[in-house]
Design a protein around this motif. Structure first.
Motif, PDB file in Angstrom:
ATOM      1  N   ALA A   1       0.655  -1.061  -0.398  1.00 45.57           N
ATOM      2  CA  ALA A   1      -0.190   0.285  -0.148  1.00 45.57           C
ATOM      3  C   ALA A   1       0.854   1.453   0.147  1.00 45.57           C
ATOM      4  O   ALA A   1       0.298   2.475  -0.666  1.00 45.57           O
ATOM      5  CB  ALA A   1      -0.936   0.251   1.154  1.00 45.57           C
ATOM      6  N   LYS A   2       1.892   1.184   0.093  1.00 42.87           N
ATOM      7  CA  LYS A   2       3.148   2.224   0.727  1.00 42.87           C
ATOM      8  C   LYS A   2       3.716   2.425  -0.603  1.00 42.87           C
ATOM      9  O   LYS A   2       4.961   3.042  -0.329  1.00 42.87           O
ATOM     10  CB  LYS A   2       3.864   2.338   1.498  1.00 42.87           C
ATOM     11  CG  LYS A   2       2.655   2.529   3.334  1.00 42.87           C
ATOM     12  CD  LYS A   2       3.752   2.752   4.641  1.00 42.87           C
ATOM     13  CE  LYS A   2       4.195   1.313   4.466  1.00 42.87           C
ATOM     14  NZ  LYS A   2       5.147   0.765   6.234  1.00 42.87           N
ATOM     15  N   GLY A   3       4.242   1.152  -1.314  1.00 42.66           N
ATOM     16  CA  GLY A   3       4.948   0.827  -2.249  1.00 42.66           C
ATOM     17  C   GLY A   3       6.232   0.026  -1.936  1.00 42.66           C
ATOM     18  O   GLY A   3       7.165   0.231  -2.906  1.00 42.66           O
ATOM     19  N   MET A   4       6.498  -0.077  -0.802  1.00 42.13           N
ATOM     20  CA  MET A   4       7.062  -1.002  -0.165  1.00 42.13           C
ATOM     21  C   MET A   4       7.370  -2.316   0.341  1.00 42.13           C
ATOM     22  O   MET A   4       5.968  -2.890   0.318  1.00 42.13           O
ATOM     23  CB  MET A   4       7.541   0.136   1.594  1.00 42.13           C
ATOM     24  CG  MET A   4       8.058   1.745   1.377  1.00 42.13           C
ATOM     25  SD  MET A   4       9.246   2.378   0.271  1.00 42.13           S
ATOM     26  CE  MET A   4      10.149   2.070   1.717  1.00 42.13           C
ATOM     27  N   VAL A   5       8.417  -2.660  -0.143  1.00 35.68           N
ATOM     28  CA  VAL A   5       8.659  -4.446   0.429  1.00 35.68           C
ATOM     29  C   VAL A   5       9.930  -4.410   1.307  1.00 35.68           C
ATOM     30  O   VAL A   5      10.097  -4.003   1.576  1.00 35.68           O
ATOM     31  CB  VAL A   5       8.802  -5.263  -0.827  1.00 35.68           C
ATOM     32  CG1 VAL A   5       7.758  -4.938  -1.985  1.00 35.68           C
ATOM     33  CG2 VAL A   5      10.249  -4.843  -1.993  1.00 35.68           C
ATOM     34  N   GLU A   6       9.764  -5.776   1.841  1.00 30.07           N
ATOM     35  CA  GLU A   6      11.383  -5.642   2.750  1.00 30.07           C
ATOM     36  C   GLU A   6      12.026  -6.746   2.428  1.00 30.07           C
ATOM     37  O   GLU A   6      11.911  -7.610   1.855  1.00 30.07           O
ATOM     38  CB  GLU A   6      10.326  -6.528   3.983  1.00 30.07           C
ATOM     39  CG  GLU A   6      11.015  -6.210   4.750  1.00 30.07           C
ATOM     40  CD  GLU A   6      10.648  -6.543   6.724  1.00 30.07           C
ATOM     41  OE1 GLU A   6      11.096  -6.487   7.627  1.00 30.07           O
ATOM     42  OE2 GLU A   6       9.178  -7.170   5.929  1.00 30.07           O
ATOM     43  N   LEU A   7      13.237  -6.002   2.358  1.00 27.37           N
ATOM     44  CA  LEU A   7      13.942  -7.154   2.097  1.00 27.37           C
ATOM     45  C   LEU A   7      15.666  -7.688   3.200  1.00 27.37           C
ATOM     46  O   LEU A   7      15.509  -7.349   4.186  1.00 27.37           O
ATOM     47  CB  LEU A   7      15.617  -6.263   1.180  1.00 27.37           C
ATOM     48  CG  LEU A   7      16.623  -6.685   0.360  1.00 27.37           C
ATOM     49  CD1 LEU A   7      16.364  -8.100  -0.579  1.00 27.37           C
ATOM     50  CD2 LEU A   7      17.567  -5.183  -0.412  1.00 27.37           C
ATOM     51  N   LYS A   8      15.375  -8.888   3.349  1.00 24.10           N
ATOM     52  CA  LYS A   8      15.420  -9.252   3.962  1.00 24.10           C
ATOM     53  C   LYS A   8      16.850 -10.754   3.757  1.00 24.10           C
ATOM     54  O   LYS A   8      17.201 -10.696   3.235  1.00 24.10           O
ATOM     55  CB  LYS A   8      15.138 -10.937   5.040  1.00 24.10           C
ATOM     56  CG  LYS A   8      15.795 -11.376   6.030  1.00 24.10           C
ATOM     57  CD  LYS A   8      14.746 -12.340   6.973  1.00 24.10           C
ATOM     58  CE  LYS A   8      14.899 -13.348   7.669  1.00 24.10           C
ATOM     59  NZ  LYS A   8      14.420 -13.910   8.458  1.00 24.10           N
TER      60      LYS A   8
END
Length: 434
Positions: free
Chosen positions: A406-413
């Motif tokens: 929704a914020k245009g973000m993803v998480e990188l782990k």
RNA sequence: CGGGGCGUAGCUCAGCCUGGUAGAGCGCUAGCUUUGGGAGCUAGAAGCCGGAGGUUCGAAUCCUCUCGCCCCGACCA
């Protein structure tokens, strides 16, 4: 690859037969399945890793000037009678009889075969030196196979054989392999140290084994601390003099238990390190042990026949899969070094079926490349996906959930460090680009 | 090769001692609820109790043999 289509049978519980970490994780992460004692099937994920390791080994062999060929798994007993090893080798050799009652065997090694090939083809000293290798399955009927793939009966091995005019020249071939091994293990993300070794049943007077350091390793090694920090140059000139480089690596104290000199070790004081390790490679110079009985000679510069000097050089390719896991894992599972990871990235769709997350995942999947990404598109709960992805240990995870999207973000782990950052889709793509 | 242990559902295991016709958890299937760290409820499917022989009215259970696997030791990439 879409996980929903991939053949990846993971296990939540540990099968009771597995004792050591790498064996447990290989079973749980869906890398292998046992077929019989010491004999395994490689499932797609495990096979992918095996292929990666094999390719690195191959590249470094080629770089050092060795040439690849492929010798058979089933060999004729006659050759082994010639070298005198048919009776010496004992029960470890799996013997087979064909329909004509001829004695065959499943090769535990290939000195006889390669010597036979060589003697039938090479006539002149001008054809030397030659180093030939293959990557092939071997079988040794171990009395007691154990530790999963680490000590199976059937195993994949790279074995190289060098042919030289005399032992000085052979020493150069030996050094080439020595250096190639250092490079190979470094590329595999391993800390490996060379130890002077007993020459054992193969014979000869110059031999080193390469031990990969892993806290769960089977054998104990004692060495100078400085050995652990050594690096190997990227641009080795294999035609040049390699002796200084080899000396640099062999000059410091290093020994396994069987060759350990307590007095000498004690003199190192605080520089002595005792660690555990796994043997993954072994190199030998054995002179004319096989060339002599088998008549492998060339015509020398003076017109006289010369029996060639040989060496052989093994790397346990399948064992390396286990060794890497022993050296690189945590409570949640495997942590693959990037160079051997079956996929570079695991893409986790935390809400498969949600239009926005599906679209973001599809975009990432295409942009990063289906060959490099394992996309968990299954209709599973988030927790199950996290656990599975940690277990199989891909270096990077991209976690895509509805809130971030929704914020245009993803998480990188990062699997190794556990560090996570929230980044934009574009930024994730940039970071994970080849 | 010496010593020990274990074979019961896909996995982990209980039941065996003291024979009476098969169980749990996880997984799997369906439905509902859930939805960021291996979910909850309900309903299901699933086992030649490794194999052969024997004892018994009756054997997963007792006896004999056999096959397979694991562990400790000696041995190996």
């Amino acid at each position: 690859m879409r996980l929903s289509r991939y053949f990846l049978p993971t296990l939540k519980e540990t099968p009771s037969e597995a004792q050591i970490v790498s064996h447990r994780l290989m079973l749980r992460a869906g890398l292998i399945r046992q077929h019989a004692a010491g004999i395994y099937t490689w499932l797609p994920l495990g096979f992918a890793v095996l292929r990666k390791i094999e390719q690195i080994v191959r590249e470094e062999q080629n770089r050092a000037g060795a040439q690849e060929l492929l010798m058979p798994t089933i060999q004729s007993a006659d050759l082994w009678r010639e070298s005198g090893r048919y009776d010496d080798y004992g029960k470890e050799m799996l013997r087979i009889t064909d329909r004509h009652d001829r004695d065959l065997l499943y090769g535990p090694t290939a000195e006889e075969v390669i010597t036979d090939v060589f003697r039938n083809a090479v006539r002149s000293y001008k054809d030397l030196p030659k180093t030939l290798y293959h990557i092939q399955w071997k079988f040794r009927d171990e009395v007691r196979p154990r530790f999963g793939i680490m000590r199976g009966r059937e195993f994949l091995m790279k074995d190289a054989y060098s042919f030289d005019l005399d032992s000085d020249a052979a020493r150069h071939s030996y050094n080439q392999m020595f250096v190639a091994y250092l490079r190979t293990f470094a590329r595999l993300g391993l800390k490996a140290i060379p130890l002077r070794a007993e020459t054992g049943p193969i014979g000869g007077d110059l031999s080193h084994e390469f031990i990969v350091l892993a806290s769960t390793g089977e054998s104990e090694v004692h060495c100078h601390r400085a050995l652990l920090d050594k690096t190997i140059p990227d641009d080795v000139d294999y035609d040049g003099d390699l002796q200084p480089l080899v000396n640099d690596w062999t000059g410091l104290y290093a020994a396994a238990d069987d060759m350990h000199d307590v007095t000498k070790a004690a003199s190192l004081g605080g520089s002595l390190v005792t660690a555990r390790g796994i043997e993954v490679g072994h190199i030998f110079h054995f002179g004319t042990k096989y060339s002599k009985p088998m008549g492998a000679t060339v015509t020398g510069p003076d017109g006289e026949d010369v029996t060639v000097a040989m060496g052989s050089y093994g790397i346990g390719v399948s064992r390396l899969v286990g060794a890497i896991i022993e050296a690189s894992h945590d409570d949640n599972g495997i942590i693959w070094p990037e160079s051997v990871a079956p996929f570079h990235v695991g893409l986790l769709n935390l809400k498969a079926g949600d239009t926005a997350t599906d679209e973001t995942c599809a975009r990432l999947y295409q942009a990063l490349g289906p060959d490099r990404v394992l996309y968990d598109d299954r209709d599973e709960r988030a927790g199950a996906k996290f656990a599975a992805m940690d277990l199989i240990g891909l270096p990077w995870q991209v976690i895509v959930g509805p809130k971030g999207v929704a914020k245009g973000m993803v998480e990188l782990k990062n699997r190794a460090t556990g560090a996570r950052e929230e980044v934009s889709v574009d930024s994730a793509l940039a970071r994970l680009a080849v």
